[in-house]
Scaffold this motif. Structure first.
Motif, PDB file in Angstrom:
ATOM      1  N   THR A  28     -36.491 -38.406 -63.582  1.00  0.00           N
ATOM      2  CA  THR A  28     -37.676 -37.548 -63.617  1.00  0.00           C
ATOM      3  C   THR A  28     -37.275 -36.136 -64.003  1.00  0.00           C
ATOM      4  O   THR A  28     -36.307 -35.592 -63.472  1.00  0.00           O
ATOM      5  CB  THR A  28     -38.382 -37.516 -62.250  1.00  0.00           C
ATOM      6  OG1 THR A  28     -38.733 -38.838 -61.854  1.00  0.00           O
ATOM      7  CG2 THR A  28     -39.643 -36.667 -62.308  1.00  0.00           C
ATOM      8  N   LEU A  29     -38.027 -35.545 -64.926  1.00  0.00           N
ATOM      9  CA  LEU A  29     -37.829 -34.163 -65.335  1.00  0.00           C
ATOM     10  C   LEU A  29     -39.072 -33.373 -64.946  1.00  0.00           C
ATOM     11  O   LEU A  29     -40.196 -33.751 -65.306  1.00  0.00           O
ATOM     12  CB  LEU A  29     -37.598 -34.068 -66.847  1.00  0.00           C
ATOM     13  CG  LEU A  29     -37.484 -32.648 -67.421  1.00  0.00           C
ATOM     14  CD1 LEU A  29     -36.238 -31.950 -66.895  1.00  0.00           C
ATOM     15  CD2 LEU A  29     -37.493 -32.683 -68.951  1.00  0.00           C
ATOM     16  N   THR A  30     -38.865 -32.260 -64.218  1.00  0.00           N
ATOM     17  CA  THR A  30     -39.967 -31.405 -63.774  1.00  0.00           C
ATOM     18  C   THR A  30     -39.836 -30.039 -64.428  1.00  0.00           C
ATOM     19  O   THR A  30     -38.782 -29.416 -64.367  1.00  0.00           O
ATOM     20  CB  THR A  30     -39.961 -31.239 -62.246  1.00  0.00           C
ATOM     21  OG1 THR A  30     -39.985 -32.533 -61.623  1.00  0.00           O
ATOM     22  CG2 THR A  30     -41.168 -30.443 -61.781  1.00  0.00           C
ATOM     23  N   VAL A  31     -40.921 -29.586 -65.052  1.00  0.00           N
ATOM     24  CA  VAL A  31     -40.950 -28.282 -65.713  1.00  0.00           C
ATOM     25  C   VAL A  31     -42.163 -27.527 -65.185  1.00  0.00           C
ATOM     26  O   VAL A  31     -43.281 -28.055 -65.197  1.00  0.00           O
ATOM     27  CB  VAL A  31     -41.033 -28.417 -67.246  1.00  0.00           C
ATOM     28  CG1 VAL A  31     -41.060 -27.039 -67.897  1.00  0.00           C
ATOM     29  CG2 VAL A  31     -39.875 -29.239 -67.778  1.00  0.00           C
ATOM     30  N   GLY A  32     -41.937 -26.301 -64.714  1.00  0.00           N
ATOM     31  CA  GLY A  32     -43.043 -25.543 -64.155  1.00  0.00           C
ATOM     32  C   GLY A  32     -42.877 -24.054 -64.357  1.00  0.00           C
ATOM     33  O   GLY A  32     -41.876 -23.570 -64.889  1.00  0.00           O
ATOM     34  N   ALA A  33     -43.895 -23.319 -63.942  1.00  0.00           N
ATOM     35  CA  ALA A  33     -43.880 -21.862 -64.017  1.00  0.00           C
ATOM     36  C   ALA A  33     -44.713 -21.322 -62.869  1.00  0.00           C
ATOM     37  O   ALA A  33     -45.583 -22.016 -62.314  1.00  0.00           O
ATOM     38  CB  ALA A  33     -44.425 -21.369 -65.353  1.00  0.00           C
ATOM     39  N   MET A  34     -44.435 -20.080 -62.482  1.00  0.00           N
ATOM     40  CA  MET A  34     -45.189 -19.424 -61.427  1.00  0.00           C
ATOM     41  C   MET A  34     -45.455 -17.986 -61.832  1.00  0.00           C
ATOM     42  O   MET A  34     -44.572 -17.313 -62.371  1.00  0.00           O
ATOM     43  CB  MET A  34     -44.407 -19.461 -60.112  1.00  0.00           C
ATOM     44  CG  MET A  34     -45.187 -18.950 -58.887  1.00  0.00           C
ATOM     45  SD  MET A  34     -45.190 -17.156 -58.690  1.00  0.00           S
ATOM     46  CE  MET A  34     -43.488 -16.870 -58.229  1.00  0.00           C
ATOM     47  N   GLY A  35     -46.675 -17.529 -61.609  1.00  0.00           N
ATOM     48  CA  GLY A  35     -47.015 -16.140 -61.859  1.00  0.00           C
ATOM     49  C   GLY A  35     -47.779 -15.565 -60.689  1.00  0.00           C
ATOM     50  O   GLY A  35     -48.604 -16.259 -60.070  1.00  0.00           O
ATOM     51  N   ASN A  36     -47.481 -14.316 -60.349  1.00  0.00           N
ATOM     52  CA  ASN A  36     -48.149 -13.647 -59.238  1.00  0.00           C
ATOM     53  C   ASN A  36     -48.326 -12.180 -59.607  1.00  0.00           C
ATOM     54  O   ASN A  36     -47.356 -11.500 -59.943  1.00  0.00           O
ATOM     55  CB  ASN A  36     -47.317 -13.794 -57.954  1.00  0.00           C
ATOM     56  CG  ASN A  36     -47.988 -13.166 -56.747  1.00  0.00           C
ATOM     57  OD1 ASN A  36     -47.909 -11.957 -56.551  1.00  0.00           O
ATOM     58  ND2 ASN A  36     -48.631 -13.979 -55.939  1.00  0.00           N
ATOM     59  N   TRP A  37     -49.573 -11.692 -59.544  1.00  0.00           N
ATOM     60  CA  TRP A  37     -49.884 -10.316 -59.916  1.00  0.00           C
ATOM     61  C   TRP A  37     -50.726  -9.692 -58.805  1.00  0.00           C
ATOM     62  O   TRP A  37     -51.736 -10.268 -58.384  1.00  0.00           O
ATOM     63  CB  TRP A  37     -50.656 -10.282 -61.233  1.00  0.00           C
ATOM     64  CG  TRP A  37     -49.911 -10.925 -62.363  1.00  0.00           C
ATOM     65  CD1 TRP A  37     -49.055 -10.327 -63.240  1.00  0.00           C
ATOM     66  CD2 TRP A  37     -49.946 -12.309 -62.733  1.00  0.00           C
ATOM     67  NE1 TRP A  37     -48.558 -11.235 -64.124  1.00  0.00           N
ATOM     68  CE2 TRP A  37     -49.078 -12.468 -63.846  1.00  0.00           C
ATOM     69  CE3 TRP A  37     -50.616 -13.432 -62.241  1.00  0.00           C
ATOM     70  CZ2 TRP A  37     -48.878 -13.687 -64.476  1.00  0.00           C
ATOM     71  CZ3 TRP A  37     -50.412 -14.655 -62.854  1.00  0.00           C
ATOM     72  CH2 TRP A  37     -49.554 -14.774 -63.959  1.00  0.00           C
ATOM     73  N   GLU A  38     -50.297  -8.523 -58.327  1.00  0.00           N
ATOM     74  CA  GLU A  38     -50.991  -7.885 -57.201  1.00  0.00           C
ATOM     75  C   GLU A  38     -51.087  -6.377 -57.389  1.00  0.00           C
ATOM     76  O   GLU A  38     -50.142  -5.726 -57.853  1.00  0.00           O
ATOM     77  CB  GLU A  38     -50.261  -8.180 -55.883  1.00  0.00           C
ATOM     78  CG  GLU A  38     -50.944  -7.554 -54.683  1.00  0.00           C
ATOM     79  CD  GLU A  38     -50.213  -7.851 -53.384  1.00  0.00           C
ATOM     80  OE1 GLU A  38     -49.591  -6.916 -52.830  1.00  0.00           O
ATOM     81  OE2 GLU A  38     -50.255  -9.015 -52.933  1.00  0.00           O
ATOM     82  N   ASN A  39     -52.239  -5.828 -57.017  1.00  0.00           N
ATOM     83  CA  ASN A  39     -52.473  -4.391 -56.988  1.00  0.00           C
ATOM     84  C   ASN A  39     -52.985  -4.048 -55.592  1.00  0.00           C
ATOM     85  O   ASN A  39     -54.040  -4.540 -55.178  1.00  0.00           O
ATOM     86  CB  ASN A  39     -53.495  -3.984 -58.057  1.00  0.00           C
ATOM     87  CG  ASN A  39     -53.668  -2.480 -58.149  1.00  0.00           C
ATOM     88  OD1 ASN A  39     -52.931  -1.716 -57.520  1.00  0.00           O
ATOM     89  ND2 ASN A  39     -54.644  -2.042 -58.931  1.00  0.00           N
ATOM     90  N   ARG A  40     -52.223  -3.230 -54.862  1.00  0.00           N
ATOM     91  CA  ARG A  40     -52.526  -2.944 -53.450  1.00  0.00           C
ATOM     92  C   ARG A  40     -52.509  -1.440 -53.220  1.00  0.00           C
ATOM     93  O   ARG A  40     -51.610  -0.749 -53.705  1.00  0.00           O
ATOM     94  CB  ARG A  40     -51.470  -3.629 -52.578  1.00  0.00           C
ATOM     95  CG  ARG A  40     -51.575  -3.386 -51.090  1.00  0.00           C
ATOM     96  CD  ARG A  40     -50.385  -4.004 -50.364  1.00  0.00           C
ATOM     97  NE  ARG A  40     -50.347  -5.454 -50.537  1.00  0.00           N
ATOM     98  CZ  ARG A  40     -50.680  -6.332 -49.604  1.00  0.00           C
ATOM     99  NH1 ARG A  40     -51.062  -5.907 -48.414  1.00  0.00           N
ATOM    100  NH2 ARG A  40     -50.612  -7.621 -49.844  1.00  0.00           N
ATOM    101  N   ILE A  41     -53.493  -0.930 -52.479  1.00  0.00           N
ATOM    102  CA  ILE A  41     -53.521   0.494 -52.158  1.00  0.00           C
ATOM    103  C   ILE A  41     -54.102   0.690 -50.757  1.00  0.00           C
ATOM    104  O   ILE A  41     -55.064   0.026 -50.366  1.00  0.00           O
ATOM    105  CB  ILE A  41     -54.343   1.303 -53.204  1.00  0.00           C
ATOM    106  CG1 ILE A  41     -54.270   2.796 -52.879  1.00  0.00           C
ATOM    107  CG2 ILE A  41     -55.777   0.813 -53.297  1.00  0.00           C
ATOM    108  CD1 ILE A  41     -54.845   3.686 -53.959  1.00  0.00           C
ATOM    109  N   GLY A  42     -53.467   1.559 -49.985  1.00  0.00           N
ATOM    110  CA  GLY A  42     -53.942   1.904 -48.650  1.00  0.00           C
ATOM    111  C   GLY A  42     -53.716   3.379 -48.394  1.00  0.00           C
ATOM    112  O   GLY A  42     -53.121   4.093 -49.201  1.00  0.00           O
ATOM    113  N   GLY A  43     -54.185   3.836 -47.234  1.00  0.00           N
ATOM    114  CA  GLY A  43     -53.999   5.242 -46.884  1.00  0.00           C
ATOM    115  C   GLY A  43     -55.257   5.866 -46.324  1.00  0.00           C
ATOM    116  O   GLY A  43     -56.018   5.216 -45.579  1.00  0.00           O
ATOM    117  N   ASP A  44     -55.488   7.118 -46.671  1.00  0.00           N
ATOM    118  CA  ASP A  44     -56.657   7.869 -46.204  1.00  0.00           C
ATOM    119  C   ASP A  44     -57.929   7.227 -46.756  1.00  0.00           C
ATOM    120  O   ASP A  44     -58.073   7.036 -47.968  1.00  0.00           O
ATOM    121  CB  ASP A  44     -56.536   9.319 -46.674  1.00  0.00           C
ATOM    122  CG  ASP A  44     -57.555  10.231 -46.021  1.00  0.00           C
ATOM    123  OD1 ASP A  44     -58.758   9.896 -46.050  1.00  0.00           O
ATOM    124  OD2 ASP A  44     -57.153  11.298 -45.502  1.00  0.00           O
TER     125      ASP A  44
END
Length: 358
Positions: free
Chosen positions: A112-128
């Motif tokens: 068995t041959l497994t081929v994959g990819a993963m992507g993760n994109w995040e924009n985070r802001i906190g504070g006052d």
């Protein structure tokens, strides 16, 4: 951690450095993702909170005669939240997208041959909270913004023989991150890879596992200083490049029906900090069908890094680079003893009890 894509969660207690490297001195949690089945699986999850959070995720998996596919995708959002009315966000505002497709090629009944990819994109802001609402003035200015992008490849080949399995793995990842605060900016990107070849042979009373690994990690700092565009002084640039080559062998041997010994040895060569020898041994005692006990120990190590919880809490401000000339890797020795008891109540409730000393 997306539950829709999880098939199994393993809690491995005690030293596991032979198979998992020098950082696994106290054990690890192994997350195993789902594989496609002939019966199509299609599931969705919607989760909302009174704290103004919303999670949407979906999973699809299906197997045909010569090919299979799984696809996980998610969108996670959170609005800034200040339940205590302190004027600062207890939960930041963020928006995150995740996608993880995989293809499974069944080359033969045993390969068995497994081929994959993963992507993760995040924009985070906190504070006052006033700043987050777009109403900045001379008094209300504090914020912390985190932007991160991560992409990775996934490759695995499995070949099964009568009593043996050959496994080849590879993953290459790219991680980019920018932290912004008033008059401060930390930015950098990391390229890392992991490659492993292993061979497992199972006999009547004994099992052998042997193989080798190659880890690479390169971090490049894009800029740091007092201002969004100010370059970093050469003495403060925290770039590094690590390469680690390792080989390992492990044997599991059933001495008696009530006693199994697990012994292993790993050797790692780190391009900055030299050679590390990591032996380990573990004995499993099966005292009855319900009661077992394990006694074991091993060695571990960890290369120096600026990426610690303490450095993270100050956004890496004023954190100096690792002095490659004088720094040494952390080495450790660990031992563990545990007792496990498992029983069933009313023939329907499985009750495990475990006490671990480390």
């Amino acid at each position: 951690i997306p539950p829709l894509n999880l098939r199994q969660v393993e809690v491995i207690k005690g030293s596991a450095s032979t198979l998992y490297g020098g950082g696994a001195i106290a054990g690890l949690v192994n997350l195993i993702t789902k594989r496609p089945t002939e019966k199509r699986e299609l599931s969705f999850m919607l989760n909302g909170t009174t704290a103004r959070g919303l999670d949407l995720s979906g999973f699809w998996g299906q197997k045909w005669e010569t090919i299979g596919v799984t696809m996980f995708a998610a969108r996670n959002t959170q609005r800034e939240y200040d339940p205590g009315k302190t004027g600062f966000s207890a939960l930041p505002n963020y928006e995150r997208y995740t996608v993880n497709p995989r293809l499974y090629f069944y080359l033969s009944p045993t390969a068995t041959l497994t081929v994959g990819a993963m992507g993760n994109w995040e924009n985070r802001i906190g504070g006052d909270m006033q700043v987050l609402d777009g109403r900045t003035d001379n008094t209300h200015q504090y914020f912390e913004r985190n932007r991160s992008d991560r992409v990775a490849s996934q490759l695995q080949f499995d070949k099964r023989f009568e009593r043996s399995v050959l496994t080849l793995k590879n993953s290459v990842s790219y991680f980019n991150r920018v932290i912004s605060q008033p008059d401060y900016r930390f930015a950098g990107h990391q390229v890392a890879s992991f490659t492993e070849a292993s061979y497992t042979h199972t006999g009547t009373r004994s099992e052998w596992i042997g193989g080798g690994n190659l880890w690479t990690e390169q971090f490049t700092e894009d800029g740091v200083g007092q201002g969004p565009s100010s370059p970093a002084p050469s003495s403060l640039v925290r770039n590094y490049q690590y390469v680690t080559v390792g080989a390992f062998v492990q044997n599991n041997y059933m001495v008696r029906p009530w006693l199994t010994l697990e012994t292993g040895l790993r050797g790692d060569y780190h391009n900055r900090f030299g050679f590390f020898t990591l032996p380990r041994v573990s004995a499993l005692f099966k005292l009855s069908d319900r009661l077992t006990s394990r006694l074991g120990g091993g060695l571990g190590y960890k290369a120096p890094t600026i990426f610690t919880e303490d450095a993270e809490s100050v956004a890496f401000r004023n954190v100096r680079p690792i002095d490659q000339a004088t720094a040494q890797a952390e080495t450790s020795i660990g031992g563990n003893f545990d007792v496990n008891y498992r029983t069933t109540l009313f023939d329907i409730i499985d009750v495990p009890i475990n006490q671990l000393f480390f």
